[in-house]
Design an enzyme around this catalytic site. Structure first.
Site, short mmCIF file in Angstrom:
data_model
loop_
_atom_site.label_atom_id
_atom_site.label_comp_id
_atom_site.label_asym_id
_atom_site.label_seq_id
_atom_site.Cartn_x
_atom_site.Cartn_y
_atom_site.Cartn_z
N HIS A 104 12.71 -50.94 23.36
CA HIS A 104 12.43 -50.86 24.79
C HIS A 104 12.98 -49.57 25.35
CE1 HIS A 104 16.23 -53.02 24.14
NE2 HIS A 104 16.67 -52.47 25.25
N HIS A 106 14.35 -47.89 28.86
CA HIS A 106 14.82 -48.13 30.23
C HIS A 106 14.31 -46.97 31.10
CE1 HIS A 106 18.18 -51.06 29.24
NE2 HIS A 106 18.00 -50.50 28.05
#
Ligand code: AMP
Length: 122
Positions: A104, A106
């Site tokens: 992922h 951010h």
């Protein structure tokens, strides 16, 4: 590390856990971080089962890679972050304290984010 199909982001992708979604396409899903650390704090995840950037860049197709990174840029732009700037960051593996074992990125923005990294590491 083998991909754990029960990690929290896999469960969000399957719709088993809700998220505050901001964007979705064939390659990526973006949603607000549950514990925001900036006025804007959004996570962008690839739809495929990749733990780290190593997994992603060695196992994903070129289409998946291009689609994912295009989505990261689209999300930042759609959130209105482009004019003032923003930070994108991925914790990758143990030294980076990666908590959720699904790759992922951010996206942080909405204010002056200060220096890049904790000082005094070298
Ligand atoms: P890290 O793996 O250290 O890069 O961080 C994982 C991030 O996922 C943290 O910022 C958490 O607040 C966030 N997070 C964990 N569970 C959820 C969830 N259910 N929905 C949104 N964000 C989450």
């Amino acid at each position: 590390m083998a991909y754990d199909t029960d990690n929290i982001f896999a469960r969000i992708l399957r719709g088993e856990i809700p998220c505050n979604r901001v964007y979705e396409d064939d390659w990526a899903l973006a949603f607000h971080d549950i514990r925001p650390q900036a006025p804007v704090h959004v996570l962008v995840i690839p739809k495929g089962p990749y733990v780290t950037l190593e997994d992603f860049t060695t196992q994903a197709t070129t289409e998946e890679i291009a689609g994912f990174w295009r989505a990261v840029g689209t999300v930042a732009r759609d959130l209105g972050l482009s004019a003032d700037g923003y930070r994108f960051l991925a914790n990758n593996g143990r030294h980076a304290h990666q908590e959720v074992m699904h790759l992922h990125v951010h996206l942080f923005g909405g204010c002056d984010l200060g220096g890049m990294i904790k000082r005094g590491l070298v």
